[in-house]
Design a protein around this motif. Structure first.
Motif, mmCIF file in Angstrom:
data_model
loop_
_atom_site.group_PDB
_atom_site.id
_atom_site.type_symbol
_atom_site.label_atom_id
_atom_site.label_comp_id
_atom_site.label_asym_id
_atom_site.label_seq_id
_atom_site.Cartn_x
_atom_site.Cartn_y
_atom_site.Cartn_z
ATOM 1 N N LYS A 2 0.831 -1.202 0.000
ATOM 2 C CA LYS A 2 0.000 0.000 0.000
ATOM 3 C C LYS A 2 0.866 1.253 0.000
ATOM 4 C CE LYS A 2 -3.581 2.301 2.724
ATOM 5 N NZ LYS A 2 -4.465 2.192 3.891
ATOM 6 N N HIS A 3 1.909 1.272 0.821
ATOM 7 C CA HIS A 3 2.787 2.441 0.905
ATOM 8 C C HIS A 3 3.574 2.642 -0.389
ATOM 9 C CE1 HIS A 3 1.753 3.121 5.042
ATOM 10 N NE2 HIS A 3 2.110 1.894 5.372
ATOM 11 N N LEU A 4 3.980 1.567 -1.006
ATOM 12 C CA LEU A 4 4.697 1.669 -2.279
ATOM 13 C C LEU A 4 3.796 2.274 -3.353
ATOM 14 C CD1 LEU A 4 7.166 1.122 -4.069
ATOM 15 C CD2 LEU A 4 6.227 -1.169 -4.490
ATOM 16 N N LEU A 5 2.555 1.807 -3.426
ATOM 17 C CA LEU A 5 1.617 2.362 -4.406
ATOM 18 C C LEU A 5 1.277 3.817 -4.107
ATOM 19 C CD1 LEU A 5 -0.736 -0.680 -5.038
ATOM 20 C CD2 LEU A 5 1.021 0.254 -6.546
ATOM 21 N N THR A 6 1.176 4.152 -2.824
ATOM 22 C CA THR A 6 0.944 5.544 -2.444
ATOM 23 C C THR A 6 2.111 6.408 -2.898
ATOM 24 O OG1 THR A 6 -0.368 4.855 -0.539
ATOM 25 C CG2 THR A 6 0.511 7.095 -0.497
ATOM 26 N N TYR A 7 3.312 5.927 -2.659
ATOM 27 C CA TYR A 7 4.513 6.654 -3.083
ATOM 28 C C TYR A 7 4.538 6.828 -4.602
ATOM 29 C CZ TYR A 7 9.332 7.556 -4.338
ATOM 30 O OH TYR A 7 10.457 8.091 -4.887
ATOM 31 N N LEU A 8 4.273 5.742 -5.336
ATOM 32 C CA LEU A 8 4.313 5.817 -6.802
ATOM 33 C C LEU A 8 3.243 6.752 -7.356
ATOM 34 C CD1 LEU A 8 5.049 2.078 -7.694
ATOM 35 C CD2 LEU A 8 6.620 4.044 -7.826
ATOM 36 N N THR A 9 2.068 6.761 -6.719
ATOM 37 C CA THR A 9 1.006 7.672 -7.140
ATOM 38 C C THR A 9 1.423 9.119 -6.903
ATOM 39 O OG1 THR A 9 -0.665 6.012 -6.639
ATOM 40 C CG2 THR A 9 -1.415 8.289 -6.809
ATOM 41 N N GLY A 10 1.970 9.397 -5.730
ATOM 42 C CA GLY A 10 2.455 10.750 -5.432
ATOM 43 C C GLY A 10 3.583 11.163 -6.359
ATOM 44 N N LEU A 11 4.483 10.235 -6.651
ATOM 45 C CA LEU A 11 5.590 10.514 -7.567
ATOM 46 C C LEU A 11 5.060 10.854 -8.962
ATOM 47 C CD1 LEU A 11 8.681 10.535 -8.030
ATOM 48 C CD2 LEU A 11 8.461 8.115 -8.670
ATOM 49 N N MET A 12 4.106 10.075 -9.434
ATOM 50 C CA MET A 12 3.528 10.325 -10.754
ATOM 51 C C MET A 12 2.826 11.689 -10.783
ATOM 52 S SD MET A 12 1.039 7.914 -13.079
ATOM 53 C CE MET A 12 -0.121 7.642 -11.779
ATOM 54 N N PHE A 13 2.099 12.011 -9.721
ATOM 55 C CA PHE A 13 1.424 13.309 -9.639
ATOM 56 C C PHE A 13 2.448 14.439 -9.656
ATOM 57 C CE2 PHE A 13 -0.207 16.871 -7.151
ATOM 58 C CZ PHE A 13 -1.370 17.152 -7.835
ATOM 59 N N GLY A 14 3.476 14.321 -8.829
ATOM 60 C CA GLY A 14 4.506 15.361 -8.753
ATOM 61 C C GLY A 14 5.225 15.562 -10.073
ATOM 62 N N VAL A 15 5.558 14.466 -10.752
ATOM 63 C CA VAL A 15 6.219 14.573 -12.058
ATOM 64 C C VAL A 15 5.282 15.240 -13.059
ATOM 65 C CG1 VAL A 15 7.094 13.215 -14.014
ATOM 66 C CG2 VAL A 15 7.838 12.678 -11.695
ATOM 67 N N GLY A 16 4.010 14.849 -13.047
ATOM 68 C CA GLY A 16 3.044 15.449 -13.974
ATOM 69 C C GLY A 16 2.855 16.935 -13.738
ATOM 70 N N ILE A 17 2.713 17.317 -12.470
ATOM 71 C CA ILE A 17 2.560 18.736 -12.128
ATOM 72 C C ILE A 17 3.797 19.514 -12.559
ATOM 73 C CG2 ILE A 17 2.558 20.324 -10.137
ATOM 74 C CD1 ILE A 17 -0.203 19.385 -10.652
ATOM 75 N N SER A 18 4.966 18.959 -12.300
ATOM 76 C CA SER A 18 6.212 19.651 -12.651
ATOM 77 C C SER A 18 6.394 19.737 -14.162
ATOM 78 C CB SER A 18 7.400 18.936 -12.006
ATOM 79 O OG SER A 18 7.279 18.989 -10.604
ATOM 80 N N MET A 19 6.149 18.630 -14.866
ATOM 81 C CA MET A 19 6.312 18.633 -16.325
ATOM 82 C C MET A 19 5.356 19.609 -17.005
ATOM 83 S SD MET A 19 6.897 14.622 -17.309
ATOM 84 C CE MET A 19 6.549 14.932 -19.029
#
Length: 147
Positions: A2-19
Motif C-alpha cells: 500500500k505504501h509503495l503504491l501511495t509513493y508511486l502515485t504521489g511521484l507520478m502526480f509530482g512529475v506530472g505537475i512539474s512537467m
C-alpha cells in the motif's frame, strides 16, 4: 505494498505537475490574466486530468467491487450546494489567483525550498487547521442552539 503504491502515485502526480509547469505560480497567474499575458495551458492540463479521471473512475468501479487496500471506495455522496461549499470555493479561488499556487501544485514545489513556496505551504497548513477549528466551533455552536 500500500505504501509503495501511495509513493508511486504521489511521484507520478509530482512529475506530472512539474512537467506541465503547474508548479510554477507564474503559469497559473498568467492563466487568470485574460487581458494581459494569458496562457491557456492550464485549461489543457485540467481538461486532460478531467477526461482521464472520468473514464478511469468508470473503468475501476465497473471492474472492482472494492479497492485493493480498503474495505470500500470512499466517494463523496453529498450533492448539496451550500454556503460552506461556495465560501470555501471562493476562498480557494481567491488564494489561487493571488498566490498562483494550488495545494496540488505547491506540494511538488516544496522540494525547491524556495522561500515563497515554503511560506505558502506553511500558510496552507495553518489555513487547514484554522478551517477545521472554525467548522468544529460552528458545529458546537449550532448544537448548543438546538438544545
Amino acid at each position: 505494498m500500500k505504501h509503495l503504491l501511495t509513493y508511486l502515485t504521489g511521484l507520478m502526480f509530482g512529475v506530472g505537475i512539474s512537467m506541465s509547469g503547474m508548479a510554477n505560480p507564474a503559469k497559473v497567474i498568467n492563466f487568470f490574466d485574460v487581458f494581459g499575458t494569458w496562457d491557456p495551458s492550464l485549461a489543457f492540463v485540467m481538461g486532460g486530468a478531467v477526461v482521464v479521471t472520468f473514464f478511469g473512475y468508470r473503468a475501476v468501479f465497473k471492474r472492482y467491487a472494492t479497492p485493493a487496500f480498503e474495505p470500500a471506495f470512499n466517494v463523496p455522496t453529498s450533492r448539496v450546494i451550500d454556503a460552506k461549499l461556495i465560501g470555501g470555493s471562493a476562498v480557494f479561488g481567491i488564494g489561487w489567483g493571488i498566490a498562483g499556487f494550488c495545494p496540488g501544485g505547491a506540494l511538488p514545489a516544496v522540494g525547491t525550498l524556495k522561500p515563497e513556496v515554503l511560506i505558502f505551504f506553511v500558510a496552507l497548513v495553518v489555513g487547514i487547521f484554522a478551517a477545521k477549528f472554525m467548522m468544529q466551533f460552528s458545529a458546537r455552536r449550532a448544537a448548543s442552539r438546538s438544545t
